[in-house]
Motif scaffolding. Structure first.
Motif, short mmCIF file in Angstrom:
data_model
loop_
_atom_site.label_atom_id
_atom_site.label_comp_id
_atom_site.label_asym_id
_atom_site.label_seq_id
_atom_site.Cartn_x
_atom_site.Cartn_y
_atom_site.Cartn_z
N ILE A 119 0.82 -1.22 0.00
CA ILE A 119 0.00 0.00 0.00
C ILE A 119 0.85 1.26 0.00
CG2 ILE A 119 -1.92 -1.15 1.13
CD1 ILE A 119 -1.05 0.04 3.76
N TYR A 120 2.18 1.11 -0.07
CA TYR A 120 3.05 2.29 -0.13
C TYR A 120 3.24 2.65 -1.61
CZ TYR A 120 6.97 5.42 0.75
OH TYR A 120 7.79 6.52 0.81
N VAL A 121 2.26 3.33 -2.17
CA VAL A 121 2.30 3.72 -3.59
C VAL A 121 1.96 5.20 -3.70
CG1 VAL A 121 1.73 1.46 -4.52
CG2 VAL A 121 -0.09 2.99 -3.86
N GLN A 122 2.21 5.74 -4.87
CA GLN A 122 1.92 7.14 -5.12
C GLN A 122 0.41 7.34 -5.30
OE1 GLN A 122 4.30 8.02 -8.58
NE2 GLN A 122 6.03 8.69 -7.37
N ASP A 123 0.00 8.60 -5.15
CA ASP A 123 -1.38 8.95 -5.42
C ASP A 123 -1.64 8.89 -6.92
OD1 ASP A 123 -1.85 9.31 -2.76
OD2 ASP A 123 -1.39 11.45 -2.80
N LEU A 124 -2.93 8.95 -7.27
CA LEU A 124 -3.31 8.87 -8.68
C LEU A 124 -2.67 10.00 -9.48
CD1 LEU A 124 -7.11 7.93 -8.60
CD2 LEU A 124 -5.23 6.57 -9.48
N GLU A 125 -2.72 11.22 -8.93
CA GLU A 125 -2.20 12.36 -9.68
C GLU A 125 -0.72 12.21 -9.97
OE1 GLU A 125 -4.11 12.51 -7.13
OE2 GLU A 125 -5.95 13.46 -7.84
N GLN A 126 0.04 11.69 -8.99
CA GLN A 126 1.48 11.53 -9.21
C GLN A 126 1.77 10.36 -10.14
OE1 GLN A 126 2.97 11.06 -5.25
NE2 GLN A 126 2.72 13.22 -4.71
N GLU A 127 1.01 9.28 -10.03
CA GLU A 127 1.27 8.10 -10.86
C GLU A 127 0.95 8.36 -12.33
OE1 GLU A 127 2.32 4.26 -11.91
OE2 GLU A 127 2.64 5.33 -10.02
N PHE A 128 -0.20 8.98 -12.58
CA PHE A 128 -0.62 9.23 -13.97
C PHE A 128 -0.25 10.63 -14.45
CE2 PHE A 128 -3.43 5.86 -12.52
CZ PHE A 128 -3.37 4.98 -13.57
N ASN A 129 0.28 11.46 -13.54
CA ASN A 129 0.67 12.82 -13.89
C ASN A 129 -0.48 13.55 -14.60
OD1 ASN A 129 2.38 15.04 -14.04
ND2 ASN A 129 3.16 14.44 -16.05
N THR A 130 -1.64 13.49 -14.03
CA THR A 130 -2.80 14.14 -14.64
C THR A 130 -3.78 14.50 -13.54
OG1 THR A 130 -4.54 13.92 -16.30
CG2 THR A 130 -4.07 11.99 -14.98
N ASN A 131 -4.71 15.38 -13.88
CA ASN A 131 -5.80 15.73 -12.98
C ASN A 131 -6.95 16.23 -13.85
OD1 ASN A 131 -5.30 18.61 -13.49
ND2 ASN A 131 -3.55 18.36 -12.12
N ILE A 132 -8.04 16.61 -13.20
CA ILE A 132 -9.23 16.98 -13.96
C ILE A 132 -9.07 18.32 -14.65
CG2 ILE A 132 -10.75 15.66 -12.45
CD1 ILE A 132 -11.46 18.22 -11.02
N PHE A 133 -8.03 19.05 -14.33
CA PHE A 133 -7.85 20.37 -14.92
C PHE A 133 -7.02 20.33 -16.20
CE2 PHE A 133 -8.12 20.74 -10.30
CZ PHE A 133 -9.29 21.47 -10.21
N ASP A 134 -6.41 19.19 -16.51
CA ASP A 134 -5.65 19.10 -17.75
C ASP A 134 -6.54 19.28 -18.96
OD1 ASP A 134 -3.40 18.71 -16.29
OD2 ASP A 134 -3.36 16.54 -16.51
N ASP A 135 -7.78 18.81 -18.87
CA ASP A 135 -8.70 18.95 -20.01
C ASP A 135 -9.06 20.41 -20.27
OD1 ASP A 135 -8.70 16.22 -20.26
OD2 ASP A 135 -10.47 15.97 -18.99
N LEU A 136 -8.99 21.25 -19.23
CA LEU A 136 -9.38 22.65 -19.40
C LEU A 136 -8.34 23.43 -20.19
CD1 LEU A 136 -10.66 23.31 -15.77
CD2 LEU A 136 -12.02 22.78 -17.78
N THR A 137 -7.08 23.01 -20.15
CA THR A 137 -6.02 23.75 -20.83
C THR A 137 -5.44 22.99 -22.02
OG1 THR A 137 -4.42 22.83 -19.27
CG2 THR A 137 -5.39 24.95 -18.71
N SER A 138 -5.98 21.83 -22.32
CA SER A 138 -5.45 21.03 -23.41
C SER A 138 -5.89 21.59 -24.77
CB SER A 138 -5.93 19.57 -23.27
OG SER A 138 -5.50 18.81 -24.36
N HIS A 139 -5.03 21.43 -25.78
CA HIS A 139 -5.37 21.86 -27.14
C HIS A 139 -6.41 20.94 -27.78
CE1 HIS A 139 -2.29 25.00 -27.53
NE2 HIS A 139 -1.54 24.21 -26.78
N GLN A 140 -6.44 19.71 -27.35
CA GLN A 140 -7.36 18.74 -27.93
C GLN A 140 -8.31 18.24 -26.87
OE1 GLN A 140 -4.82 15.73 -29.58
NE2 GLN A 140 -4.57 16.80 -31.51
N LYS A 141 -9.55 18.10 -27.22
CA LYS A 141 -10.56 17.59 -26.30
C LYS A 141 -10.48 16.07 -26.23
CE LYS A 141 -13.81 21.38 -27.14
NZ LYS A 141 -15.17 21.74 -27.63
N PRO A 142 -10.78 15.49 -25.07
CA PRO A 142 -10.80 14.02 -24.98
C PRO A 142 -11.92 13.44 -25.84
CG PRO A 142 -11.62 15.01 -22.96
CD PRO A 142 -11.07 16.14 -23.79
N LYS A 143 -11.64 12.26 -26.41
CA LYS A 143 -12.58 11.63 -27.34
C LYS A 143 -13.16 10.37 -26.69
CE LYS A 143 -10.31 13.36 -31.51
NZ LYS A 143 -9.50 14.31 -30.74
N LEU A 144 -14.41 10.08 -27.09
CA LEU A 144 -15.10 8.90 -26.59
C LEU A 144 -15.94 8.33 -27.73
CD1 LEU A 144 -15.84 7.06 -24.19
CD2 LEU A 144 -17.74 8.62 -23.70
#
Length: 1345
Positions: A955-980
């Motif tokens: 259980i000694y692991v990094q948080d989600l933000e540190q592991e994936f190097n992302t957060n919910i605010f990356d989409d606000l400043t990204s040049h490309q919108k996420p696709k689904l």
């Protein structure tokens, strides 16, 4: 060289295939280098520079010719040789320096020698001055150190005094401790003395108490004893009377039961009942016998009173009572004599208690008067001392003269003897005294010298000024003479100096250039090494430093820009992700088709339906013909009209909110679990969620999916009573975790962790880990009978205790337990060794469950007992083993850990090992439920401590933000919108599911999700046809973050911080300075504007190459701003961040630089993650292709069966028409239809309600009596394939609303779902489903009616 690598002349001269020419040259170099015939082609990365135009034209030519540049890194695979490891530039320099180490040492020695020879004559001429300077320096250093020591002692005087006081206090405490130790040595003696005193006092008190009891309190004691006996007797009588009153009803009931039992059972039963209630019966009988005696006694008393003999009786009674009293007294005396010792002891205890009370009272009184007594004693002692002193003084005054004379004589004698003793000692130690005197004189002399030095130091400034004046006068005189001589020869001197300087400079330059030319390779290596060293140190400070400097960050800012290779890999990765999702959906679609066809074929065989319905279903599923015009349908999200586009935009915002805000789906999961859905519906919800997150193929989607699971865990733990109840729940997010465990990346990690251990179990031949002794015993009997061919003499039907006593069974049982212990140890060792290979998502979920459970179920005080910690760590073991490792162990063939399918024995062995691992993970030994595995409890207990430490590491692991190097605010400043990518049916299903539970999912009326759903409106009431049409229509959704309201209080600040970093990157690329604050405050020049515009043009060219449209984000289009406007915008955002306290001006806004440095450090991690993800995508696509081929084969088999059934149907085209008897109801019904021209295509049949009741088709008919059943008729007709019209009439009048159309699909679905009845005509009619289907098949599909 193989012909594969040779090129043609047209490839070279006509530039037809230049990459092949380059590849051939590199291949030839590789072969020659491998045979040591020629050096290999070096790595030219960083040594050659190409302009953007050259690169652009070269790439354009490659694109036109349709070829790509080869990858030289994989060349060794073609030649089946091991390519030497590729060294980095720094490692290569280190190797070269090791080769040239001798030359470098020689060069350094030559340089040092040249420098020494050059400055040797200067050193010789300045020896005297250097010596004086050294002497002055040493003197100054000594004085400085002496003054510093004295200054330190003066400043530390208080501290030294306090230290001394502490030392003295320590000595005093040590003496007190010694005294206490002395007292403790005699503690036993004091204790014995006090015990003896207390014993004597107690014995005296006891004797006094015995005396009081024996002579003074005897009558009182006798009275007291009689009162106690009377009280006890009355209490027993009252208890007997109460028991009688309470048990009277029970006794009556018992007697009634006894009498009944006498009639129903034998004498043995009566005896048992009487023995069980013998006490109650005896008591009851005694009461009954007492009643006549009491009645007789009362009669006799009344007779005696009437005869006048009462006085005589009273006298007689008094005599009798007196006799009884005397007897009682005699008995009491004898009892007292027998118990005299006890009474004496009691009296002694009472007297001792009284004495102790008096002693305690006196002691308390003394304690209360302690101060007064102490003062009184001190006054008495002082008075005695003063009297004694006065007496001594009076006696001394009487003999004063004699005493004075005696004292003078004594003092003189003592002085003379002391002087003689000193003289004798001095005579004996004359030499020592002389040496001491010499030492004293030396000390005095040194003191005088020190005083002289002190005076000199005190007047040092004056002496120094005087000396400087003398030296200045002498120096100026000599300088004047020298100037006069130089002035006479000034021209010659200037010419000579110029020639000498020119010669020296030219000679030095020529020597240096000659040396450089001789060692040109070494100089280049040194320069490259120095540059690489500087660059490496800068990058190291960027990676490891807490606060990297501005220059370091500025030099690595360019790393944040994506290269062409990065962009191409992202495009390929995105395409592979889409392919994976498409393949998964295709396989799901094929599985659905196969399942539906399988059900339809089974129903065909059961009900003998025609092949037309089966073919219609098959065509409906595969061809997906649409009968509705999609361009005019408001639910067609691909239509080119305003309504559809607006609906598409709303769905883009809707799915962005659902995907990035985990609280909505977490609440939905909890509500769905409370509703207790069937497994199929839960599977549908799981599929919708995995489609929503793209099966976690992308790091962004995996990040949000893990965030959803974490929030769901929080929702469930907060509502659970304890840890055990939480783990027993069947949650949807466990299904999502299982889906993640089936991913390619997770399967690879499981293969790395468990591959070796599972292989040892699977590859072991004849391995059987059975732990049940009875099963082992019966297996040995079977083996014996198979080997001998004769029936075994041992009986298989024996208890376990006897089976374990069998020697063969016992040895096999012990051997199996040893194997289980060894194999479980191997598994645990491999798991601990590969802890870093365990998937991140399972370690993160274990950490989340542990942390939330610790907060929810831990102690309120925050300190936890050891049992509570073990219980929480067992939760980690449950997640890691039961939900991750054990499913992969028992189904290792499904997870790709082993290549072949497992046999039944191998699966059983793996299950036995998994049971041991599960018990160890629970941190508890085996209980009585697993009595045969309890011998392994010692092994389990020895592994528990290991597992505790292992679980803490898990259980000694990094948080989600540190592991994936992302957060919910990356989409606000990204040049490309996420696709689904979603099918329209999935979109409508998720929309419908959210709308059904909207009050639970979004309880607040002002929730952003409610706003979007309100604008979307509701789906149509009957959406089945739309979902049918849109089942295979896929829609690409560009998720829109603008619909999401940020609820995090730090969200606005974080978004502002991200935007500020983006602006700051441009500022750092344009301007330079010592720190960030200086750059922000520096003015903007024209050259800065030009440089900024050049950067923007370069970005525009890059976007043009990649065909990327610049999408506006939270900052808008920065290309429309000038550099001055951009810098003003940056300053505004920096000041706003400073007002929030996020950054500080005191450290020159170092926080922004630290964040940019963190982004640079994580860029490499993203590239590595992308490469791993691409490799995983390829494996996933391979597996999906294999599965698709299998499903296509299975679908082809079903289609072949359908075609065969079609050919069978064609052979029945000539079946005869149904026979209708004349003058029957069916005859007249057909004739009426023919007259009106309304004969259905596939027939029509008319029956009365009574006929249908007799056949069992009709079950219930409301509104009509049984007498009217003959008047009610039902008409069954079919004018369309698979559609049957049912109409009801009363006589010739058609009942209003009594008409309904049933499809064959509906009837088969009712039968498939086990629905027994079908309701028609607003519940007026109820028919049996199976008999109705039989009736329809018989009439419309049978060979004859």
């Amino acid at each position: 060289m193989p012909e594969l690598f040779t090129f043609e002349l047209t490839d070279l001269y006509d530039k037809k295939n230049i990459p092949k020419v380059i590849y051939c040259i590199h291949a030839l170099s590789f072969i020659l280098s491998a045979e040591n015939l020629a050096p290999a082609i070096g790595n030219l990365v960083g040594k050659l520079e190409f302009t953007d135009d050259e690169l652009y034209h070269t790439q354009k030519g490659l694109d036109a010719s349709g070829v790509n540049l080869p990858n030289f890194a994989g060349m060794n695979r073609h030649f089946e040789q091991q390519q030497p490891p590729q060294l980095s530039e720094e490692e290569q320099m280190a190797v070269d320096f090791q080769k040239c180490e001798g030359d470098i040492i020689l060069l350094q020695a030559l340089c040092r020698g040249a420098l020494g020879r050059k400055y040797q004559h200067l050193l010789k001429s300045c020896v005297h001055d250097i010596v004086q300077l050294q002497a002055a320096g040493r003197g100054s250093l000594f004085r400085y150190e002496h003054n510093a020591d004295r200054y330190i002692l003066e400043r530390s005087e208080d501290k030294i005094a306090s230290l001394q006081s502490c030392v003295r206090a320590s000595n005093v405490r040590r003496r007190l401790a010694q005294q206490q130790n002395q007292q403790l040595k005699h503690h036993i003696l004091w204790s014995k003395l006090q015990a003896g005193a207390r014993g004597a006092l107690l014995r005296a008190d006891l004797r006094e108490m015995q005396y009081d009891l024996k002579f003074l309190a005897l009558p009182d004691i006798l009275a007291l004893q009689s009162v106690i006996r009377g009280t006890n007797l009355r209490r027993r009588l009252s208890q007997i009377s109460e028991s009688f009153t309470t048990k009277s009803q029970s006794v009556s009931l018992i007697q009634a039961k006894i009498r009944g039992n006498l009639l129903r059972s034998k004498k043995e039963g009566l005896r048992q009942v009487l023995e069980s209630e013998v006490d109650s019966v005896i008591g009851f009988q005694s009461l009954i016998r007492a009643l006549p005696i009491q009645r007789t006694t009362r009669e006799r008393l009344s007779n005696l009173r009437s005869n006048g003999t009462t006085n005589d009786i009273k006298v007689l009674q008094s005599v009798i009572r007196a006799r009884k009293v005397r007897q009682q007294l005699n008995q009491d005396e004898t009892i007292l004599e027998k118990e005299s010792d006890i009474i004496v002891g009691l009296q002694s205890l009472i007297r001792s208690a009284k004495v102790r009370g008096k002693f305690e009272a006196q002691k308390c009184h003394i304690y209360d008067s302690e101060v007064v007594i102490a003062r009184l004693q001190s006054v008495i002692r002082g008075d005695l001392v003063r009297k004694k002193v006065d007496f001594v003084k009076s006696q001394t005054l009487k003999c004063m003269s004699e005493i004075i004379e005696l004292q003078s004589i004594a003092r003189g004698s003592l002085l003379r003897s002391k002087v003689c003793h000193i003289r004798n000692i001095l005579n004996e130690e004359e030499t020592s005294v002389l040496s001491l005197q010499s030492i004293a004189r030396g000390n005095l002399l040194r003191t005088d010298v020190y005083e002289l030095h002190y005076q000199l130091d005190f007047h040092l400034s004056a002496i120094t000024n005087l000396q400087s004046i003398f030296r200045g006068v002498v120096t100026r005189f000599a300088y004047t003479l020298m100037l006069e001589e130089f002035e006479e020869e000034e021209e010659n001197i200037i010419l000579l100096q110029a020639r000498l300087r020119g010669y020296l400079v030219r000679k030095d330059y020529a020597d240096r250039m000659e040396f450089f030319r001789k060692n040109l390779d070494k100089v280049i290596k040194i320069q490259s090494f120095v540059r690489a060293k500087r660059q490496g140190d800068a990058y190291k400070s960027l990676i490891t430093g807490q606060n990297p400097p501005l220059s370091t960050v500025k030099s690595f800012v360019h790393l944040l820009a994506d290269s062409d290779l990065d962009f191409e890999q992202e495009i390929i990765l995105e395409q592979n992700r889409k392919r994976v999702i498409d393949e998964v959906r295709n396989n799901e679609m094929l599985e659905q088709f196969i399942t539906q066809l399988d059900v339809k074929i089974a129903l065909l065989l059961k009900n003998k339906i025609t092949i037309d319905e089966l073919v219609r279903h098959r065509n409906k599923g595969v061809k997906a013909r649409l009968s509705v015009n999609s361009t005019n349908d408001m639910f067609d999200l691909k239509a080119l009209n305003k309504t559809s586009r607006r609906r598409l935009e709303l769905y883009q915002g809707f799915f962005y909110i659902i995907q990035t805000q985990p609280q909505y789906l977490a609440r939905l999961f909890r509500k769905v679990r409370d509703r207790v859905l069937v497994e199929k519906e839960i599977k549908d919800v799981e599929g919708l969620v995995m489609n929503l997150y793209g099966y976690a193929q992308k790091s962004r989607e995996e990040y949000f999916l893990l965030q959803l699971i974490g929030r769901s865990i929080q929702e469930e733990v907060e509502n659970a009573e304890n840890v055990k109840s939480f783990l027993r729940g069947n949650y949807i997010w466990w299904k999502l975790v299982a889906a993640l465990n089936r991913g390619t990346k997770t399967r690879k990690s499981l293969r790395d962790v468990l591959g070796n251990a599972v292989a040892k179990v699977v590859d072991a031949e004849d391995l059987d880990l059975e732990s049940d002794p009875l099963a082992i015993y019966r297996t040995s009997i079977n083996n014996e009978e198979l080997a001998t061919g004769r029936l075994s003499y041992r009986s298989p039907n024996i208890p376990v205790d006897e089976a374990i006593q069998d020697p063969e069974t016992r040895s096999v049982f012990i051997n199996n337990l040893q194997n289980l212990r060894e194999l479980s140890t191997i598994f645990l060792n491999d798991i601990e060794e590969h802890i870093d290979d365990i998937s991140y998502h399972i370690r993160y979920l274990a950490k989340v469950i542990y942390d939330i459970s610790k907060r929810q179920f831990g102690d309120v005080s925050g300190s936890m007992r050891e049992s509570s910690k073990d219980r929480l760590l067992a939760v980690v073991g449950y997640v890691l083993f039961n939900q991750y490792l054990i499913p992969a162990i028992v189904a290792s063939d499904s997870y790709g850990i082993v290549g072949n399918a497992l046999s039944a024995q191998q699966t059983k062995n793996l299950n036995d090992v998994a049971k041991i691992l599960s018990q160890i993970a629970s941190l508890r030994p085996f209980s009585k439920d697993d009595v045969y595995l309890q011998p392994l409890n010692d092994h389990v207990k020895s592994c528990i401590s290991r597992m505790k430490e292992f679980f803490k590491k898990v259980i000694y692991v990094q948080d989600l933000e540190q592991e994936f190097n992302t957060n919910i605010f990356d989409d606000l400043t990204s040049h490309q919108k996420p696709k689904l990518y979603l099918k329209t049916a999935d979109i409508f299903s998720i929309h419908s599911l959210i709308c059904q539970e909207l009050d639970v999912v979004a309880p607040n009326e002002d929730d952003s999700l409610r706003d979007v759903i309100r604008q979307l409106g509701s789906l149509p009431n009957d959406a089945s046809e739309i979902l049918n049409i849109a089942r295979f229509t896929e829609v690409k959704l560009d998720l829109n973050p603008s619909f999401c309201r940020v609820e995090d209080p730090e969200a606005e600040i974080t978004s502002l911080f991200v935007a500020t970093k983006r602006c700051m990157l441009y500022v750092l690329r344009v301007q330079t300075g010592a720190n960030l604050l200086e750059i922000l405050l520096s003015p903007v020049m024209m050259e800065h504007e030009e440089k900024y515009q050049a950067i923007l043009k370069e970005e525009m060219v890059e976007r043009g190459k990649r065909n990327i449209a610049y999408s506006e984000n939270a900052l808008g289009d920065l290309s429309k701003l000038t550099y001055r406007e951009l810098k003003l915008l940056t300053l505004e955002k920096v000041i706003e961040l400073e007002s929030f306290g996020r950054i500080s001006r005191e450290d020159n806004y170092q926080g922004i630089l630290n964040s940019i440095a963190l982004d640079i450090k994580s860029k490499r991690n993203r590239q590595i993650s992308r490469e791993k993800e691409m490799e995983g995508m390829k494996q996933t696509l391979t597996h999906l292709s294999e599965k698709e081929a299998y499903l296509q084969t299975q679908l082809k088999t079903y289609n072949n069966y359908i075609e065969q059934a079609m050919s069978t149907l064609q052979t029945k085209k000539g079946k005869r028409k149904p026979l209708v008897l004349p003058f029957t109801k069916q005859y007249f019904h057909i004739r009426d239809l023919q007259r009106n021209g309304r004969v259905p295509k596939f027939g029509s049949y008319k029956y009365t309600a009574s006929n249908l009741f007799e056949k069992g088709v009709l079950v219930e008919l409301n509104g009509y009596s049984e007498k009217q059943y003959n008047q009610v008729t039902f008409t069954f007709s079919s004018d369309e394939v698979g559609v049957f019209n049912i109409e009801a009439a009363y006589g010739l009048i058609v009942l209003p609303g009594a008409s309904s159309a049933l499809t064959l699909d509906e009837l088969l679905g009712q039968q498939y779902n086990n629905m027994q009845y079908i309701s028609l005509f607003d519940d007026m009619v109820k028919m049996n489903t199976n008999l109705t289907l039989h009736f329809i098949f018989k009439k419309f599909y049978g060979d004859s009616q």
